[in-house]
Design an enzyme around this catalytic site. Structure first.
Site, PDB file in Angstrom:
ATOM      1  N   ASP A  32       0.811  -1.380   0.116  1.00 33.54           N
ATOM      2  CA  ASP A  32      -0.180   0.030  -0.028  1.00 33.54           C
ATOM      3  C   ASP A  32       1.218   1.428  -0.166  1.00 33.54           C
ATOM      4  OD1 ASP A  32      -1.540   1.945   1.122  1.00 33.54           O
ATOM      5  OD2 ASP A  32      -3.267   0.309   1.180  1.00 33.54           O
ATOM      6  N   HIS A 102     -10.396  -5.702  -3.075  1.00 34.62           N
ATOM      7  CA  HIS A 102      -8.964  -5.707  -2.929  1.00 34.62           C
ATOM      8  C   HIS A 102      -9.009  -6.098  -0.795  1.00 34.62           C
ATOM      9  CE1 HIS A 102      -9.700  -1.328  -2.251  1.00 34.62           C
ATOM     10  NE2 HIS A 102      -9.176  -1.369  -1.510  1.00 34.62           N
TER      11      HIS A 102
END
Length: 116
Positions: A32, A102
């Protein structure tokens, strides 16, 4: 299926750079860009599905694949034994900002409940 305007579809296709940590037949896992824990990896299916609810309704096993891959990432990242969290935000009201299914794999620190 791919959405040509989807950021995560572009990452899966290699059109947008990302720090890929693992690739499977059905999934791609990458770090991320705004980590919320020492380990914060997104696990996405290669096929475009907007969210977890849609994936569950299609009953293709893609959620199983994402969860299985998330666990493999947790093992590789060294957080499986101490514990990790796997989060699916579904809808803008839940904080979903990219509408491609996700899972957020979070670990490497204490994760108190409730989150936030």
């Amino acid at each position: 299926m791919v959405d040509p305007d989807c950021l995560f579809c572009k990452i899966v296709k290699g059109e947008v750079p990302a720090e890929i940590v693992r690739e499977g037949d059905r999934t791609v896992a990458f770090r991320d860009i705004n980590p919320q824990a020492p380990t914060h990896v997104l696990v996405v299916p290669r096929d475009h599905l907007p969210d977890a609810a849609t994936a569950a309704a299609t009953d293709t096993g893609v959620l199983d694949a994402v969860v299985r891959e998330a666990h493999e990432v947790a093992l590789a990242e060294g957080v499986a034994d101490t514990g990790y969290r796997l989060v699916f935000n579904t809808g803008a009201g839940a904080g979903q900002t990219v509408f491609h299914l996700h899972g957020h794999l979070l670990g490497g620190r204490g994760l108190n409940w409730p989150p936030g």
